[in-house]
Design an enzyme around this catalytic site. Structure first.
Site, PDB file in Angstrom:
ATOM      1  N   ASN A  11       0.863  -1.181   0.000  1.00  0.00           N
ATOM      2  CA  ASN A  11       0.000   0.000   0.000  1.00  0.00           C
ATOM      3  C   ASN A  11       0.904   1.236   0.000  1.00  0.00           C
ATOM      4  O   ASN A  11       1.444   1.603   1.037  1.00  0.00           O
ATOM      5  CB  ASN A  11      -0.902  -0.026   1.239  1.00  0.00           C
ATOM      6  CG  ASN A  11      -1.771   1.216   1.330  1.00  0.00           C
ATOM      7  OD1 ASN A  11      -1.852   2.006   0.389  1.00  0.00           O
ATOM      8  ND2 ASN A  11      -2.423   1.395   2.474  1.00  0.00           N
ATOM      9  N   LYS A  13       0.039   4.267  -0.438  1.00  0.00           N
ATOM     10  CA  LYS A  13      -0.633   5.477   0.065  1.00  0.00           C
ATOM     11  C   LYS A  13      -0.344   6.648  -0.888  1.00  0.00           C
ATOM     12  O   LYS A  13      -0.271   6.428  -2.097  1.00  0.00           O
ATOM     13  CB  LYS A  13      -0.206   5.761   1.506  1.00  0.00           C
ATOM     14  CG  LYS A  13      -0.334   4.501   2.375  1.00  0.00           C
ATOM     15  CD  LYS A  13      -0.186   4.736   3.847  1.00  0.00           C
ATOM     16  CE  LYS A  13      -0.334   3.405   4.582  1.00  0.00           C
ATOM     17  NZ  LYS A  13      -0.387   3.553   6.026  1.00  0.00           N
ATOM     18  N   GLY A 175       1.694   2.321  10.809  1.00  0.00           N
ATOM     19  CA  GLY A 175       2.665   3.401  10.743  1.00  0.00           C
ATOM     20  C   GLY A 175       3.298   3.755  12.079  1.00  0.00           C
ATOM     21  O   GLY A 175       3.900   4.811  12.226  1.00  0.00           O
TER      22      GLY A 175
HETATM   23  P1  PGA Z   1       2.290   0.372   7.724  1.00  0.00           P
HETATM   24  O1  PGA Z   1       0.878   0.593   6.948  1.00  0.00           O
HETATM   25  O2  PGA Z   1       2.863  -0.932   7.187  1.00  0.00           O
HETATM   26  O3  PGA Z   1       3.112   1.551   7.369  1.00  0.00           O
HETATM   27  O4  PGA Z   1       1.969   0.253   9.171  1.00  0.00           O
HETATM   28  C1  PGA Z   1       0.012  -0.475   6.684  1.00  0.00           C
HETATM   29  C2  PGA Z   1      -1.240   0.049   6.032  1.00  0.00           C
HETATM   30  O5  PGA Z   1      -1.665   1.165   6.364  1.00  0.00           O
HETATM   31  O6  PGA Z   1      -1.851  -0.625   5.182  1.00  0.00           O
END
Ligand code: PGA
Length: 252
Positions: A11, A13, A175
């Site tokens: 992902n 984002k 995150g």
């Molecule tokens: P992260 O995000 O691996 O940075 O914790 C996961 C997500 O939001 O799908």
């Protein structure tokens, strides 16, 4: 071992321009080669979808969007439909990510329409559910997951449940560098699978339920080695091709 193929999804984002996506895939695809055991999915921002799909065409990597509208077309400024995504070469879509729910007002009512709309357009939905830290501390995790899953899948036919992917993403782990322990992830995923079993026993065996929240090359093997965990949705650690390739290899 279950028969379910592990799925590892990136992902991105709101990261990576078209040029960044090209650079990433030019390096990443040769790294993982053609015989990875896991199914690999990349979820770039809308503008990089077509380029990513073209780059992945001759590989086994698939491309998914991060959101879509439930209508096919209409007066919905700023939105993108399933049909538009299909035309760009996309074959899946993340739905209900907690950042969409938290920052952009995504509701279970909208998701109830989006999930069947995606399936009807032959886009594989990756539906994200998960509890806040406060809800976990209050002992509400299972109730929150039940509420989300039941509402979001209310209009999906039982026979189609197996085509979906569900991502268990505890909000406190996204995150933050604080991963759910493998036991916590397995308990939550086990609960989600029981909810699917109540509707259709065969779908419960086939549906993939993956974990997301601070997955990294360091913790991927332990999480992905668990019977109940069918893969990972990776945010931060998917932005670097070497680190994402390590996670994909951990699933192989
Ligand atoms: P992260 O995000 O691996 O940075 O914790 C996961 C997500 O939001 O799908």
């Amino acid at each position: 071992m279950s028969e379910r193929q592990l799925l590892v999804a990136a992902n991105w984002k709101m990261h990576k321009t078209v040029a960044d996506a090209e650079g990433f895939l030019g390096d990443f695809l040769p790294r993982i080669g053609d015989d990875v055991a896991a199914e690999v999915v990349i979820c770039p921002p809308f503008l990089a979808l077509r380029t990513a799909a073209e780059h992945c065409l001759r590989s086994r990597v698939r491309v998914a969007a991060q959101n879509m509208h439930f209508e096919a077309e209409g007066a919905f400024t700023g939105e993108v439909s399933a049909r538009m995504l299909r035309e760009a070469g996309v074959d899946g879509v993340l739905l209900g990510h907690s950042e969409r729910r938290g920052h952009f007002g995504e509701t279970d009512e909208a998701l109830r329409l989006k999930v069947p709309a995606a399936l009807n357009a032959r886009l594989q939905p990756i539906l994200c559910v998960g509890e806040t830290e406060e809800q976990r501390d209050g002992g509400e995790t299972e109730a929150v997951l039940s509420r989300q899953l039941e509402a979001d899948l209310a209009d999906v036919a039982d026979a189609e449940l197996a085509e979906m992917v569900v991502a268990y993403e505890p909000i406190w782990a996204i995150g933050t560098g604080r991963t759910a322990s493998p036991d916590q992830a397995e308990d939550a995923i086990g609960h989600l699978r029981r909810l699917v079993r109540k509707r259709d026993a065969e779908a419960a065996e086939r549906i993939r339920i993956i974990y997301g929240g601070s997955v990294s090359p360091e913790n991927a093997s332990e999480l992905l080695g668990r019977e109940e965990i069918d893969g990972a949705l990776v945010g931060g650690a998917s932005l670097d091709q070497a680190s994402f390739a390590e996670i994909v290899m951990a699933a192989s």
